[in-house]
Scaffold this motif. Structure first.
Motif, PDB file in Angstrom:
ATOM      1  N   ASP B  13       0.845  -1.192   0.000  1.00 19.50           N
ATOM      2  CA  ASP B  13       0.000   0.000   0.000  1.00 19.50           C
ATOM      3  C   ASP B  13       0.876   1.236   0.000  1.00 19.50           C
ATOM      4  O   ASP B  13       2.017   1.196   0.453  1.00 19.50           O
ATOM      5  CB  ASP B  13      -0.893  -0.007   1.241  1.00 19.50           C
ATOM      6  N   PRO B  14       0.362   2.354  -0.493  1.00 17.84           N
ATOM      7  CA  PRO B  14       1.199   3.556  -0.563  1.00 17.84           C
ATOM      8  C   PRO B  14       1.220   4.369   0.730  1.00 17.84           C
ATOM      9  O   PRO B  14       1.625   5.521   0.718  1.00 17.84           O
ATOM     10  CB  PRO B  14       0.535   4.351  -1.705  1.00 17.84           C
ATOM     11  N   GLY B  17       4.741   5.770   1.600  1.00 16.64           N
ATOM     12  CA  GLY B  17       5.129   6.794   0.632  1.00 16.64           C
ATOM     13  C   GLY B  17       4.384   8.095   0.885  1.00 16.64           C
ATOM     14  O   GLY B  17       4.963   9.188   0.828  1.00 16.64           O
ATOM     15  N   VAL B  18       3.106   7.982   1.212  1.00 14.56           N
ATOM     16  CA  VAL B  18       2.294   9.175   1.467  1.00 14.56           C
ATOM     17  C   VAL B  18       2.788   9.905   2.723  1.00 14.56           C
ATOM     18  O   VAL B  18       2.866  11.138   2.749  1.00 14.56           O
ATOM     19  CB  VAL B  18       0.803   8.787   1.565  1.00 14.56           C
ATOM     20  N   GLY B  21       5.652  11.900   1.682  1.00 18.64           N
ATOM     21  CA  GLY B  21       5.229  13.086   0.937  1.00 18.64           C
ATOM     22  C   GLY B  21       4.849  14.216   1.887  1.00 18.64           C
ATOM     23  O   GLY B  21       5.229  15.374   1.684  1.00 18.64           O
ATOM     24  N   VAL B  22       4.112  13.865   2.943  1.00 20.61           N
ATOM     25  CA  VAL B  22       3.699  14.868   3.927  1.00 20.61           C
ATOM     26  C   VAL B  22       4.922  15.451   4.639  1.00 20.61           C
ATOM     27  O   VAL B  22       5.035  16.675   4.823  1.00 20.61           O
ATOM     28  CB  VAL B  22       2.708  14.256   4.942  1.00 20.61           C
ATOM     29  N   ARG B 128      -0.298   9.558   8.674  1.00 20.81           N
ATOM     30  CA  ARG B 128      -0.242  10.645   7.697  1.00 20.81           C
ATOM     31  C   ARG B 128      -0.663  11.991   8.295  1.00 20.81           C
ATOM     32  O   ARG B 128      -0.035  13.021   8.032  1.00 20.81           O
ATOM     33  CB  ARG B 128      -1.164  10.309   6.519  1.00 20.81           C
TER      34      ARG B 128
ATOM     35  N   LEU C  35       6.484   4.884  -3.827  1.00 17.78           N
ATOM     36  CA  LEU C  35       5.056   4.838  -3.479  1.00 17.78           C
ATOM     37  C   LEU C  35       4.635   3.393  -3.235  1.00 17.78           C
ATOM     38  O   LEU C  35       4.114   3.058  -2.186  1.00 17.78           O
ATOM     39  CB  LEU C  35       4.221   5.423  -4.607  1.00 17.78           C
ATOM     40  N   LEU C  50      -3.970   3.290  -6.886  1.00 15.02           N
ATOM     41  CA  LEU C  50      -2.967   3.676  -5.887  1.00 15.02           C
ATOM     42  C   LEU C  50      -2.475   5.097  -6.138  1.00 15.02           C
ATOM     43  O   LEU C  50      -2.305   5.890  -5.201  1.00 15.02           O
ATOM     44  CB  LEU C  50      -1.787   2.700  -5.907  1.00 15.02           C
ATOM     45  N   CYS C  53      -4.941   7.737  -5.036  1.00 12.08           N
ATOM     46  CA  CYS C  53      -5.011   7.918  -3.587  1.00 12.08           C
ATOM     47  C   CYS C  53      -3.826   8.709  -3.038  1.00 12.08           C
ATOM     48  O   CYS C  53      -3.885   9.229  -1.931  1.00 12.08           O
ATOM     49  CB  CYS C  53      -5.054   6.567  -2.886  1.00 12.08           C
ATOM     50  N   SER C  54      -2.742   8.762  -3.766  1.00 11.50           N
ATOM     51  CA  SER C  54      -1.479   9.206  -3.187  1.00 11.50           C
ATOM     52  C   SER C  54      -0.979  10.569  -3.636  1.00 11.50           C
ATOM     53  O   SER C  54      -0.377  11.308  -2.846  1.00 11.50           O
ATOM     54  CB  SER C  54      -0.380   8.186  -3.533  1.00 11.50           C
ATOM     55  N   TYR C  57      -0.727  14.154  -1.732  1.00 10.84           N
ATOM     56  CA  TYR C  57      -0.055  14.351  -0.452  1.00 10.84           C
ATOM     57  C   TYR C  57       1.389  14.793  -0.603  1.00 10.84           C
ATOM     58  O   TYR C  57       2.102  14.931   0.380  1.00 10.84           O
ATOM     59  CB  TYR C  57      -0.148  13.074   0.393  1.00 10.84           C
ATOM     60  N   PHE C  58       1.800  15.025  -1.838  1.00 12.08           N
ATOM     61  CA  PHE C  58       3.185  15.436  -2.087  1.00 12.08           C
ATOM     62  C   PHE C  58       3.245  16.925  -2.393  1.00 12.08           C
ATOM     63  O   PHE C  58       2.267  17.516  -2.845  1.00 12.08           O
ATOM     64  CB  PHE C  58       3.764  14.608  -3.236  1.00 12.08           C
ATOM     65  N   PHE C 235      -8.348   7.494   2.509  1.00  8.36           N
ATOM     66  CA  PHE C 235      -8.297   8.168   1.217  1.00  8.36           C
ATOM     67  C   PHE C 235      -9.685   8.595   0.750  1.00  8.36           C
ATOM     68  O   PHE C 235      -9.915   8.846  -0.429  1.00  8.36           O
ATOM     69  CB  PHE C 235      -7.594   7.281   0.193  1.00  8.36           C
TER      70      PHE C 235
END
Lengths: 265, 265, 265
Positions: B13-14, B17-18, B21-22, B128, C35, C50, C53-54, C57-58, C235
């Motif tokens: 799952d991402p 990674g998320v 990113g935050v 997150r 990710l 995916l 959803c992601s 957040y970047f 998400f």
């Protein structure tokens, strides 16, 4: 400066993270890249092949660290090998054999300068206690010769090279399976070119067990659904694939299995 | 500034990674290290042990973030604990219990300063929405006290400590299996030193179920193929291993199983 | 500048590490975030979801690279899509369909500027030979238009959107399972708000196969052990979960399964 890590530690345990902690503690400017941490445990040959496929794609000066090390804590020596472009840190167990075979190594140092090690040095985790700190100091510009004395008698494993048969055919073997079930062979693009001697790739017959494949595909998408095809893979090796499927499953083939290449008359 | 991440999110799952990113959105200079994302889902004890083994290997000032959090979105509190060298961000579910047991914690803050959170705060992903942004602001130098008020009543789980039996033997348990199938026990090097009281390690008898192991090996390579051995592992705990094999499989042992250490008379 | 990677390469092979080597060789200042590399092989729809959803957040300017690419080496085109905040590099196989559906894309370029590619370009690994170097040059400030010409006829896949039934109920489907066995559905928070039309969430009846769930939980911890519950996931999608268990296992449900939402009269 980039430091790559290739270990058999997996990602469930915090071993890799801890190595990074040690590296950053010595050189906060290091850039660390994971090559793979999932070759089968203790599988020196698999790790050797993964490194062979990967190291050239990194910028000059990259430090490649291999910790697949069933002999950790015994008398096997930690090595620092240098080539024209790269540094390699690894146990002296043959995991750098492809490099040695390609005659790219300019010098090999037996790492003995214990003042660069993390103390106390454990008997079970030289990745953390020896290889990580040495990689970090090396990335800070400490010259290779500071880490020990040059040696010549490092361990070499035989690397699986394809062989020309008496009848002119070329025999290779499956050296690994990738995630997609593709069978990666020991036969490289240049071996095939030599076999073809100017003929078209259409005249190739490739035998994997009972299965016969005619010619080479230009890309995976070109294969017929469910049928095995052959292709020059991304690292320059002949690969057997099944379009959107697993060649390993479809052909019941695995590492060490024989591959035979013949030319049609 | 280094931020480590220890979660049970896995890597498919991402989620991880998320979180990164935050963090980078708030502090582009942060250096993020993955400790592990594969303890069993919801397994607070396993995560607690992994953190215990890892945090000391990072440079001073490292921010360790743990998100193994079955109670996410309920009333369980997000915590910021400080020690002399490190910061820890974690849910108040006992995942920092080894730290508390070692008496290393200098203060614990209940994180309540919602203006540092990512809005809207979800009920399911505080990694997150709370932990990542707080870690990022903390790494930018915001003082810990800005994030909430000090508390004393945090959750402690009992950590499995070895116990001296009436007959003088030492009883511990398997606290985890690593990737190699090694059985990592609750018994630490110093516990064994106390038991030995100056005697040689050769006088140790280690019982795991029906199996008896004599003495300690100096390294994995020293074991006999297929036979269980005992060793002080890389994180200072007694481990049961099988040379180039899996002790868990060979001995049919798993987490929670009893380990008994005795001295020969 | 951040570059994210979403591939189906897995982490056992060194594919991802090699892409990073290529990127750092061109832009040593790049910050690379994984990710996910574990969507099922060739699963364009899963990867599309995916990414949906992601990406938000970047930080602004992030370059999102998707390499799930069953058509690699065939005529499928490599694309560079730009939105107000982000860049996306991906094969033209529909993996960006959620972005197109959300009408966020400001322009799509067919990448043809081969002088930015790694030579020779393989037929099997455009992640390394095309997407990694283009991402790296883009992160160094080369303008998008330098990489090729604008196109309009990119591939769109139908994205699974919930549908209102004649009787007023809302039909969606399971679009993926996460690591915890939670069933993530195509139904978003705003769809539920529209269905409720001001009514309380308590009047919701959710059907998954034979199972009926009443209302929404505020957090996972609120569920009853072993019983399925429904929640708005992190998400923004409706998820079916089982407290500290796997909804997929408990309900025998999987991707593509129908979910029905009704209101009590």
């Amino acid at each position: 400066m980039i430091i790559t890590l290739l270990t058999d530690f997996g990602l469930a345990d915090p071993f890799v993270g801890v190595m990074k902690g040690v590296i950053y503690g010595i050189n906060p400017e290091a850039e660390i890249v994971d090559l793979s941490h999932e070759p089968p445990a203790y599988d020196v040959k698999e790790a050797a092949f993964l490194m062979k496929c990967s190291y050239r794609y990194f910028p000059r000066g990259t430090i490649h660290v291999v910790v697949v090390d069933p002999g950790v804590g015994s008398k096997r020596r930690p090595l620092l090998a240098t080539t024209d472009y790269y540094y390699f840190l690894a146990p002296d167990n043959g995991v750098l054999s492809y490099l040695f075979a390609a005659d790219e190594v300019r010098g090999v140092i037996h790492i003995t300068a214990t003042h660069y090690f993390l103390k106390p040095v454990s008997a079970t985790f030289h990745g953390r206690d020896i290889f990580a700190p040495v990689a970090a100091y090396l990335s800070r510009g400490i010259p290779p010769t500071s880490f020990g004395e040059e040696i010549q008698d490092w361990v070499r494993l035989e690397v699986p090279l394809p062989r020309r048969q008496a009848n002119g055919s070329l025999e290779g073997e499956v050296v690994r399976l990738d995630r997609f079930g593709n069978l990666i062979t020991s036969i490289e693009e240049r071996d095939i070119a030599a076999l073809l001697g100017g003929k078209s790739a259409d005249s190739l017959r490739i035998k994997v067990g009972e299965h016969k494949i005619v010619g080479l595909s230009a890309c995976f998408a070109e294969g017929r659904e469910g049928q095995p095809g052959a292709i020059i893979g991304s690292f320059g090796h002949l690969e057997i694939f099944v379009k959107e499927g697993s060649a390993a499953e479809r052909l019941g083939a695995g590492r060490g299995d024989r591959i035979l290449l013949e030319l049609v008359k």
